[in-house]
Design an enzyme around this catalytic site. Structure first.
Site, PDB file in Angstrom:
ATOM      1  N   GLU A 140      -6.658  -1.548  15.307  1.00  0.00           N
ATOM      2  CA  GLU A 140      -7.237  -2.433  14.292  1.00  0.00           C
ATOM      3  C   GLU A 140      -6.264  -3.532  13.874  1.00  0.00           C
ATOM      4  O   GLU A 140      -5.104  -3.267  13.562  1.00  0.00           O
ATOM      5  CB  GLU A 140      -7.616  -1.602  13.065  1.00  0.00           C
ATOM      6  N   ARG A 160       0.841  -1.199   0.000  1.00  0.00           N
ATOM      7  CA  ARG A 160       0.000   0.000   0.000  1.00  0.00           C
ATOM      8  C   ARG A 160       0.868   1.239   0.000  1.00  0.00           C
ATOM      9  O   ARG A 160       1.839   1.328   0.747  1.00  0.00           O
ATOM     10  CB  ARG A 160      -0.906   0.000   1.239  1.00  0.00           C
ATOM     11  N   ARG A 174       2.139   0.602  10.344  1.00  0.00           N
ATOM     12  CA  ARG A 174       1.707   1.045   9.016  1.00  0.00           C
ATOM     13  C   ARG A 174       2.885   0.996   8.046  1.00  0.00           C
ATOM     14  O   ARG A 174       3.730   1.891   8.036  1.00  0.00           O
ATOM     15  CB  ARG A 174       1.130   2.459   9.104  1.00  0.00           C
ATOM     16  N   SER A 178     -10.442  -6.513   9.682  1.00  0.00           N
ATOM     17  CA  SER A 178     -11.619  -5.807   9.211  1.00  0.00           C
ATOM     18  C   SER A 178     -12.448  -6.824   8.436  1.00  0.00           C
ATOM     19  O   SER A 178     -11.948  -7.420   7.490  1.00  0.00           O
ATOM     20  CB  SER A 178     -11.171  -4.658   8.308  1.00  0.00           C
ATOM     21  N   ARG A 235       0.816  -6.814  12.346  1.00  0.00           N
ATOM     22  CA  ARG A 235       0.222  -6.237  13.542  1.00  0.00           C
ATOM     23  C   ARG A 235       0.025  -7.289  14.626  1.00  0.00           C
ATOM     24  O   ARG A 235       0.093  -6.976  15.818  1.00  0.00           O
ATOM     25  CB  ARG A 235      -1.106  -5.552  13.199  1.00  0.00           C
TER      26      ARG A 235
END
Length: 421
Positions: free
Chosen positions: A346, A259, A274, A349, A388
RNA sequence: GGAGAGGUGUCCGAGUGGUUUAAGGAGCACGCCUGGAAAGUGUGUGUACGCCAAAAACGUACCGAGGGUUCGAAUCCCUCUCUCUCCGCCA
């Protein structure tokens, strides 16, 4: 994509629902465009019909050896009109199509209405954040002390937002992937798949990343391929242009994800939260429309199971209308407790896209009742984001000495080791 | 990377410019036949969109994708793509 007929016929309802997502739909210009489309399409099709009729006549006249000149002259007149009309229709349809492709999904009625993540609704918590009787470090300090996590050398090799792992930590990272794949394929009934990490633009349009979110992707212009931002893209597109005879179909897939994090400048710059590149184990389901909300609960439970086995405290949050993703009708986030940040963050999802992606992809199933191909429903969820999860283990399993205990379910993937460092 | 052969409906497969409205076969569905089945036999059998309140009817588009030629394209031309065969390179 929303159902064009539904948008056309229930325009006010659609606008009202989109408004809860913070989006204002210009209904007047859409109606205007739609009216133009209707007029132009009817006219074009009439002209085409006339041309087809006359052309067939020419064929028949020729077969009989008769003079075709008068008919040819007649059809020549049509030609210009038809060409103009076709061009106009195409232009209108391109405009309409672009609008439809950039409209997000409608939120399900059960989604809490709200503007931002502040308005998300906590559904449940599992586990208690452990109280540690020493000064807690975050994963960056822990990794540096162990000499197993290195952001500087990654920055040298590539740049910011990359990481290098070594030794026990690299192995723990790999163990997590193995554990997650085994859990979902052996206990939750998912079929493991291996897929390309680069995809074409059609696939990204199918799942909703294109045309609107090109800036978030890494693009390889020579072949016009894109690095996948999630396994959702290749795995969901397995059903593109297909008619499935048997539902549900459940896939689990491990891939790296890439990303660009455009627009995330300054956000989570510290540590591994991130990154431009991270690993994820993804769950994807293709289900009958009537089953998709039960499937969302089930799939969320499958992702939760990973955290439960790893004994990591977490909570489940229902995203509000203002926070759900573009393609989603309803999303639950799983948030894991991070002692280093004293926050839930988070880690998964899980979304039901209903027919939104299926319509873009032409992903269908054969309904035995109607015997017709009908759009199926797609769902996916992280099960889990591996980087994560590694961060969560480091921070939750840290010892006073700076060593990291290994969760018991992972020890068999670590040659029986119980501690890193 | 070079040379060649291909891509037609659910599947197989014919089709080199005009009753192709995509032949024929298989499969599937529903009849007939049968005590029941098989065989035989008859009929039907795609998708999307438009028109319509809706359905039917009708119309339009679709033969890998996109352009072009033509009154008319599955068929001719161009570009791309995928599959297969051979050669080269290669983990």
């Amino acid at each position: 994509m929303l159902d064009p007929q539904f948008v056309r016929n229930q325009l006010d309802d659609v606008a009202k629902k989109l408004a809860t997502r913070g989006l204002t739909l210009d209904t007047a210009s859409l109606t205007d465009l739609e009216n133009q489309r209707k007029l132009c399409q009817v006219k074009t099709q009439e002209l085409q019909s006339e041309r087809n009729r006359l052309s067939k006549e020419i064929g028949q006249l020729k077969a009989k050896g008769l003079d075709t000149a008068p008919t040819m002259a007649q059809v020549a007149n049509l030609g210009e009109q038809l060409q103009a009309s076709e061009a106009q229709l195409e232009q209108i349809q391109t405009q309409l199509n672009h609008i439809l492709l950039t409209l997000p999904n409608l939120p399900h009625d059960s989604v809490p209405v709200g503007r931002s993540e502040e308005d998300n609704l906590e559904i449940r918590r599992w586990g208690e954040p452990k109280v540690l009787d020493f000064t807690v470090k975050d994963h960056v300090d822990l990794g540096a002390q162990l000499q197993m996590l290195d952001f500087e050398v990654a920055a040298k090799i590539t740049g910011a937002r990359f990481a290098v792992m070594r030794g026990g930590l690299a192995r723990l990272h790999r163990a997590l992937i193995q554990f997650m794949l085994d859990l979902h394929s052996q206990e939750h009934g998912y079929t493991e798949v291996y897929v390309p990490y680069m995809v074409n633009a059609d696939s990204l349009q199918g799942t909703g990343q294109l045309p609107k979110f090109a800036a978030d992707l890494f693009h390889i212009p020579e072949q016009n391929f894109y690095l996948i931002p999630t396994a959702e893209v290749p795995v969901t597109n397995l059903a593109r242009d297909e008619i499935l005879e048997q539902l549900p179909v459940k896939y689990v897939c491990h891939t790296p994800c890439f990303r660009s994090e455009a627009g995330a400048y300054g956000k989570d710059t510290r540590g591994m939260i991130r990154q431009h590149q991270f690993e994820k184990v993804e769950l994807v389901q293709f289900v009958k429309p009537q089953d998709s909300y039960a499937a969302l609960e089930e799939l969320t439970g499958h992702a939760e199971k990973v955290l439960q086995y790893l004994e990591l405290p977490y909570r489940v949050v229902a995203l509000c209308t203002g926070d759900i993703g573009f393609s989603s009708a309803k999303t639950y986030d799983l948030e894991v407790w991070l002692p280093g940040q004293q926050k839930y963050r988070e880690i998964s999802s899980c979304s039901n896209f209903e027919a939104f992606q299926a319509r873009r992809m032409k992903a269908r199933w054969r309904n035995p009742e109607t015997k017709k191909p009908e759009l199926l429903h797609t769902l996916n969820g992280s099960g889990l984001a591996v980087g994560r999860t590694l961060v969560a283990i480091m921070e939750n399993y840290q010892q006073d000495s700076g060593k990291i205990a290994i969760p018991s379910v992972l020890q068999k993937y670590m040659n029986g080791m119980s501690m890193i460092g």
